[in-house]
Design a protein around this motif. Structure first.
Motif, PDB file in Angstrom:
ATOM      1  N   TYR A 106       0.827  -1.207   0.000  1.00  0.00           N
ATOM      2  CA  TYR A 106       0.000   0.000   0.000  1.00  0.00           C
ATOM      3  C   TYR A 106       0.862   1.258   0.000  1.00  0.00           C
ATOM      4  N   LEU A 107       1.956   1.229   0.718  1.00  0.00           N
ATOM      5  CA  LEU A 107       2.801   2.430   0.816  1.00  0.00           C
ATOM      6  C   LEU A 107       3.518   2.753  -0.488  1.00  0.00           C
ATOM      7  N   ARG A 108       3.627   1.809  -1.384  1.00  0.00           N
ATOM      8  CA  ARG A 108       4.254   2.079  -2.684  1.00  0.00           C
ATOM      9  C   ARG A 108       3.480   3.144  -3.460  1.00  0.00           C
ATOM     10  N   ASN A 109       2.233   3.353  -3.112  1.00  0.00           N
ATOM     11  CA  ASN A 109       1.395   4.331  -3.813  1.00  0.00           C
ATOM     12  C   ASN A 109       1.306   5.676  -3.097  1.00  0.00           C
ATOM     13  N   THR A 110       2.138   5.892  -2.097  1.00  0.00           N
ATOM     14  CA  THR A 110       2.068   7.152  -1.364  1.00  0.00           C
ATOM     15  C   THR A 110       2.643   8.299  -2.184  1.00  0.00           C
ATOM     16  N   VAL A 122      14.920   2.032  18.707  1.00  0.00           N
ATOM     17  CA  VAL A 122      15.661   3.213  18.248  1.00  0.00           C
ATOM     18  C   VAL A 122      16.200   2.959  16.844  1.00  0.00           C
ATOM     19  N   ARG A 123      16.829   1.812  16.644  1.00  0.00           N
ATOM     20  CA  ARG A 123      17.379   1.482  15.311  1.00  0.00           C
ATOM     21  C   ARG A 123      16.274   1.387  14.267  1.00  0.00           C
ATOM     22  N   ASP A 124      15.162   0.754  14.626  1.00  0.00           N
ATOM     23  CA  ASP A 124      14.082   0.579  13.655  1.00  0.00           C
ATOM     24  C   ASP A 124      13.460   1.913  13.276  1.00  0.00           C
ATOM     25  N   TYR A 125      13.155   2.732  14.263  1.00  0.00           N
ATOM     26  CA  TYR A 125      12.582   4.054  13.978  1.00  0.00           C
ATOM     27  C   TYR A 125      13.552   4.917  13.174  1.00  0.00           C
ATOM     28  N   ALA A 126      14.859   4.846  13.497  1.00  0.00           N
ATOM     29  CA  ALA A 126      15.852   5.700  12.843  1.00  0.00           C
ATOM     30  C   ALA A 126      16.051   5.361  11.372  1.00  0.00           C
ATOM     31  N   THR A 127      15.692   4.156  10.969  1.00  0.00           N
ATOM     32  CA  THR A 127      15.873   3.741   9.570  1.00  0.00           C
ATOM     33  C   THR A 127      14.543   3.365   8.914  1.00  0.00           C
ATOM     34  N   TRP A 128      13.450   3.828   9.486  1.00  0.00           N
ATOM     35  CA  TRP A 128      12.120   3.409   9.066  1.00  0.00           C
ATOM     36  C   TRP A 128      11.882   3.646   7.572  1.00  0.00           C
ATOM     37  N   MET A 129      12.138   4.835   7.092  1.00  0.00           N
ATOM     38  CA  MET A 129      11.873   5.158   5.684  1.00  0.00           C
ATOM     39  C   MET A 129      12.806   4.392   4.748  1.00  0.00           C
ATOM     40  N   GLU A 130      14.061   4.298   5.112  1.00  0.00           N
ATOM     41  CA  GLU A 130      15.017   3.574   4.281  1.00  0.00           C
ATOM     42  C   GLU A 130      14.615   2.098   4.175  1.00  0.00           C
ATOM     43  N   ASP A 187      15.115   2.910  -1.991  1.00  0.00           N
ATOM     44  CA  ASP A 187      15.692   3.919  -2.872  1.00  0.00           C
ATOM     45  C   ASP A 187      15.209   5.319  -2.509  1.00  0.00           C
ATOM     46  N   GLY A 188      16.155   6.238  -2.497  1.00  0.00           N
ATOM     47  CA  GLY A 188      15.811   7.631  -2.251  1.00  0.00           C
ATOM     48  C   GLY A 188      15.813   8.024  -0.785  1.00  0.00           C
ATOM     49  N   TRP A 189      16.196   7.106   0.106  1.00  0.00           N
ATOM     50  CA  TRP A 189      16.185   7.399   1.539  1.00  0.00           C
ATOM     51  C   TRP A 189      17.455   6.882   2.208  1.00  0.00           C
ATOM     52  N   VAL A 190      17.966   7.697   3.099  1.00  0.00           N
ATOM     53  CA  VAL A 190      19.030   7.270   4.022  1.00  0.00           C
ATOM     54  C   VAL A 190      18.476   7.567   5.399  1.00  0.00           C
ATOM     55  N   GLY A 191      18.248   6.514   6.168  1.00  0.00           N
ATOM     56  CA  GLY A 191      17.541   6.690   7.433  1.00  0.00           C
ATOM     57  C   GLY A 191      16.151   7.227   7.124  1.00  0.00           C
ATOM     58  N   ASN A 192      15.829   8.357   7.720  1.00  0.00           N
ATOM     59  CA  ASN A 192      14.534   8.994   7.473  1.00  0.00           C
ATOM     60  C   ASN A 192      14.665  10.274   6.658  1.00  0.00           C
ATOM     61  N   ARG A 193      15.789  10.397   5.966  1.00  0.00           N
ATOM     62  CA  ARG A 193      16.054  11.589   5.152  1.00  0.00           C
ATOM     63  C   ARG A 193      15.988  11.229   3.682  1.00  0.00           C
TER      64      ARG A 193
END
Length: 97
Positions: free
Chosen positions: A40-44, A74-82, A87-93
């Motif tokens: 589902y998130l692939r369509n965000t 902490v580790r999971d939240y810090a890299t959630w988006m990546e 692709d296109g994310w490092v950590g949550n940036r």
């Protein structure tokens, strides 16, 4: 949108971090749930992704603020988006591709 993003980030992290409880059926269900969420998130939209990234940052900050932060969370939240989008994310940036 923040409440939905916060809830989603927490739910995915909880499934990821609750540990190896040895119940293969439970682990299979977890994998299935994560695969469905990821699908589902692939369509965000980019704005929705930004809301998720902000939610992940709030979650990691809140976890670190605890007197005994759970390092796995902490580790999971810090890299959630990546982890979710790769692709296109490092950590949550977001980074240029």
């Amino acid at each position: 949108m923040d409440a939905i993003a916060d809830a989603l980030v927490y739910a995915v992290a909880y499934i990821n971090c609750r540990g190896d409880e040895g119940d293969d059926d439970l682990l299979d269900d977890d994998v299935g749930a994560l695969e469905s969420i990821a699908g589902y998130l692939r369509n965000t939209t980019p704005a929705e992704q930004d809301a998720l990234a902000a939610a992940a940052e709030r979650a990691v900050a809140a976890e670190r603020a605890h007197s005994h932060p759970r390092e796995k969370f902490v580790r999971d939240y810090a890299t959630w988006m990546e982890e979710m989008f790769v692709d296109g994310w490092v950590g949550n940036r977001r980074v240029p591709e």
